[in-house]
Each structure stands twice: as C-alpha cells, then as structure tokens.
Design a protein around this motif. Structure first.
Motif, PDB file in Angstrom:
ATOM      1  N   SER A  78       0.812  -1.222   0.000  1.00 58.75           N
ATOM      2  CA  SER A  78       0.000   0.000   0.000  1.00 58.75           C
ATOM      3  C   SER A  78       0.843   1.269   0.000  1.00 58.75           C
ATOM      4  CB  SER A  78      -0.905   0.018   1.237  1.00 58.75           C
ATOM      5  OG  SER A  78      -1.766  -1.086   1.209  1.00 58.75           O
ATOM      6  N   PHE A 103      -7.868  -7.607  -4.363  1.00 62.09           N
ATOM      7  CA  PHE A 103      -7.497  -7.374  -2.963  1.00 62.09           C
ATOM      8  C   PHE A 103      -7.655  -5.877  -2.630  1.00 62.09           C
ATOM      9  CE2 PHE A 103      -4.751  -6.936   0.689  1.00 62.09           C
ATOM     10  CZ  PHE A 103      -5.084  -8.067   1.417  1.00 62.09           C
ATOM     11  N   SER A 152      -5.754 -12.825  -4.970  1.00 62.34           N
ATOM     12  CA  SER A 152      -5.604 -13.487  -3.662  1.00 62.34           C
ATOM     13  C   SER A 152      -6.720 -14.464  -3.360  1.00 62.34           C
ATOM     14  CB  SER A 152      -5.619 -12.446  -2.544  1.00 62.34           C
ATOM     15  OG  SER A 152      -4.713 -11.436  -2.784  1.00 62.34           O
TER      16      SER A 152
HETATM   17  C1  LIG Z   1      -2.640  -8.950  -3.365  1.00 65.67           C
HETATM   18  C2  LIG Z   1      -2.218  -8.431  -2.018  1.00 65.67           C
HETATM   19  N1  LIG Z   1      -1.743  -7.190  -1.920  1.00 65.67           N
HETATM   20  C3  LIG Z   1      -1.340  -6.675  -0.766  1.00 65.67           C
HETATM   21  C4  LIG Z   1      -1.403  -7.406   0.405  1.00 65.67           C
HETATM   22  C5  LIG Z   1      -0.925  -6.771   1.656  1.00 65.67           C
HETATM   23  O1  LIG Z   1      -1.021  -5.368   1.556  1.00 65.67           O
HETATM   24  P1  LIG Z   1      -0.135  -4.379   2.415  1.00 65.67           P
HETATM   25  O2  LIG Z   1       1.294  -4.826   2.262  1.00 65.67           O
HETATM   26  O3  LIG Z   1      -0.380  -3.055   1.831  1.00 65.67           O
HETATM   27  O4  LIG Z   1      -0.612  -4.494   3.826  1.00 65.67           O
HETATM   28  C6  LIG Z   1      -1.926  -8.717   0.354  1.00 65.67           C
HETATM   29  C7  LIG Z   1      -2.068  -9.578   1.522  1.00 65.67           C
HETATM   30  O5  LIG Z   1      -1.972  -9.293   2.657  1.00 65.67           O
HETATM   31  C8  LIG Z   1      -2.329  -9.230  -0.890  1.00 65.67           C
HETATM   32  O6  LIG Z   1      -2.814 -10.478  -0.984  1.00 65.67           O
END
Ligand SMILES: Cc1ncc(COP(=O)(O)O)c(C=O)c1O
Length: 371
Positions: A78, A103, A152
């Motif tokens: 993020s 996600f 995911s």
């Molecule tokens: C596709 C994807 N993006 C991001 C994350 C995590 O996001 P961040 O690192 O922003 O907390 C996950 C799982 O936790 C995910 O499955």
C-alpha cells in the motif's frame, strides 16, 4: 534441499505463503545480528544506515530486472500505491479503473481520490480481467488502471503483457500489485509493459512483515511531484559528517523511500531473504513451486473439492483455491490443522500455497489429510 534452509516447523507443514512466507535461516540470522547491534549499540556502524537500504534496493532491482535507482523502499504494498496516488497530477474527472473482486490494497488508494478523480470498478466476465474487456472499458477520461497480478481469492493470474499493451495503445498507465506473485514468478520490468509495480515483502519474498517496495518507470516518476522529503537519502554517500548541509540533492527514487529505512531488524532480514532467493535462482524456484502445485492438482479428489484456481496454463499461480463440496471451508481447515497442515480460508474457500520451503512429502501429507 531448500527445505533445510527454513524452519524448524515443529513437525507441521506450512502451506500458506500467500498469507505469509517463512523466513529463511540466513534472514533469521541477519535479524539476530541486528538485534545484537541494538542490545550493544556500540557495535552499530554509522555506515550501516546507508548500507542496509542500498543492499536491499540492489536485491529488489535484481529481482525485477530494474535499475536500483528506480526502486523505492516501503513498508507494504500500500505504501507505494499511496505514494503514487498522491503524487500523480490529477485533473477533475480523471478516472481510475480497477477490478471488482481484487485485494483491497489495490483499490483503496484510488478510492479516496474522489471527488477529484473517480474509481470505476470493472466486473470481468471470467475470473480475471481480459485485455478485450479492458479495451472496451477504457474511456476518454481513463488515466490509470490498477490490477493485482495474481488474485488473492481465486488464484488466477492476469496477463500483464496483454493488459499492458492495451494500456500503452490507449495512453493509460498500468499499475500492478505483484504481492501474490513476486518471488514465485519471473518479472522483468524492462520487458513488461507496466508503469509501476508494488509488492509487500512478507509473502513470496519471505521477508518480515512491514516490508515492501514500489518501482516506478523513470519517465513516469519524472512527471511526479510528491510532497515528500527524507533527510537520510539526501546524505547517502556523505555519511553523518555534515548533517546541517540542507542542500536538496537529486537522489532519484530513493528520495521517496519510507521514512526509517535504517530499519535494521526488518530490512537487513529482508535483504538476506531476497539474496537467498536470488542465489537459489528464481526460475528454479518457479519450477519447484509449479511442480508442487502440479503434484497437488494431479492427486486432489475433485469430486470432493471444487477447484476455483486454474488447473493448468499461464493463468495458474502458486495459489490453489478449493471449495469443499458438502463441507464448510473452516471445518476442512480445522481438520487439516489437526493433521498438522496449515492453510488459509479466504472468501469461503481453502487456499493452499506452497513455496520453496515445501517438498513432495508436504503435498502428499496435505492430500492425505484432505481425504
Ligand atoms: C494482493 C495483495 N496485496 C497486498 C497485500 C498486503 O497489503 P499491504 O502490504 O499493503 O498491507 C496482500 C495480503 O496481505 C495481498 O494479498
């Protein structure tokens, strides 16, 4: 045998890298050293404040075929998307396209831009967004498309080359969240038509939680102007000798690093994990992981479990998603846990995700426990 470089797992089988990957021993040792340096701080050299982020940036760059000067260190997937969403020069009415069912990390950074620019969620007809659907959806005010490489929840992979070609042809930016793929899939940003990729480090890259990066193609980065400045990269190469020199230097992408990059516990461990993966050779890891996925899919009883993720082809990832027929997914997960197999339940389905620390025996044990 890579499995000897991980664990101990206390006799259990971790088939849940899509949630969080295990730390290899070399990375645990790096973290232990970082802790030792903090217990006795005289051991910590000033140079380490610059060396640790530099080492990490170089490892990420090697993994994605990028120039290290274009890699921004973050603490999550993020972080990078937030940076980009805030730095792009939006005009009222600009539109961002994303995929319904993706996600949430791939959605929220754009959602909060309203009312200046508007997020439109697309509903693909199949499990992932196809290039022709994207082409039909792009309109005159579309500025950016945000997708996740591997979904995911259903384990399907989008075709980045085809989506990227559509975006390029329409003059639209393609931003990709590669969190569920990088470390288990090959990516070369020099050859893939994407404008930015972001990922968290704690899944397939086997880093600690609280790690991540974004790579932004240089010609895009040069059009951005985030209000973001961090003193540490400004002094890289100069040490702590003249900290009251406030000259703003052009230090490339690292000017936008997350604050606190001398985050020794996390970043020295993540750098060690990445170097370990690079030494193992990602193409061999991909082969190994796909062998495990294939072994599982060849033997799982599909009369008892509905397969949600792809059985074969380029869309297959390292996420195997199964919906038990006639049994609740949580009950099936608990049954597996009682047999020493740890998997996830997401959106009412079992998610099984092997990586290089697993072997054939782990897959066979999971299959026996599934019944
Ligand atoms: C596709 C994807 N993006 C991001 C994350 C995590 O996001 P961040 O690192 O922003 O907390 C996950 C799982 O936790 C995910 O499955």
């Amino acid at each position: 045998m890579w499995c000897d470089d991980f664990g101990p797992f206390d006799g259990r089988v971790w088939l849940n890298t899509a949630h969080t990957g295990p730390l290899p021993r070399v990375a645990a040792e790096a973290a232990a050293l970082a802790i030792a340096d903090k217990i006795a701080p005289r051991r910590l050299r000033d140079e380490a404040f610059f060396e640790v982020p530099a080492r990490l940036r170089a490892a990420i760059a090697r993994l994605i075929g990028a120039d290290a000067d274009d890699v921004i260190l973050g603490n999550s997937a993020s972080y990078g998307l937030d940076l980009l969403a805030n730095a792009l020069p939006w005009a009222v009415g600009d539109e961002v396209l994303a995929v319904n069912g993706d996600f949430p990390a791939t959605i929220f950074p754009w959602k909060i831009l309203a009312p200046h620019s508007l997020l439109r969620l697309l509903d693909p007809s199949g499990p992932v967004l196809e290039a022709d659907e994207l082409k039909a959806a792009i309109g005159p005010s579309t500025r950016l498309v945000s997708v996740t490489w591997v979904n995911s929840f259903n384990g399907h992979t989008v075709d980045l080359d085809r989506l990227g070609d559509v975006c390029r042809a329409c003059g639209v930016l393609l931003v990709v969240n590669v969190s569920q793929a990088l470390g288990a899939r090959l990516l070369d940003v020099g050859r893939t038509p994407v404008d930015a990729v972001t990922a968290c480090g704690h899944k397939w890259m086997c880093g600690p939680y609280g790690t991540g990066f974004i790579w932004i193609r240089r010609r895009l980065r040069e059009t951005l102007s985030p209000r973001h400045a961090y003193w540490l990269p400004m002094h890289a190469g100069r040490g702590f000798g003249n900290l009251r020199d406030y000259t703003q230097r052009d230090v490339g992408a690292r000017a936008w690093d997350v604050f606190g990059t001398a985050n020794f516990f996390n970043f020295s461990a993540w750098a060690a994990s990445l170097e370990y993966l690079l030494d193992a050779k990602i193409d061999k890891v991909v082969q190994h992981d796909q062998h495990l996925v294939g072994r599982f899919l060849d033997t799982v009883d599909l009369d008892r479990y509905e397969l949600v993720s792809p059985r074969s082809g380029a869309g297959r990832s390292t996420l195997i998603v199964l919906r038990p027929r006639g049994e609740d997914a949580v009950t099936a997960q608990q049954r597996l846990a009682a047999a020493g197999i740890d998997v996830a339940v997401r959106e009412g389905a079992l998610r099984i995700s092997p990586h290089l620390h697993n072997g054939d025996g782990d897959i066979d044990r999971a299959i026996r426990a599934l019944g």
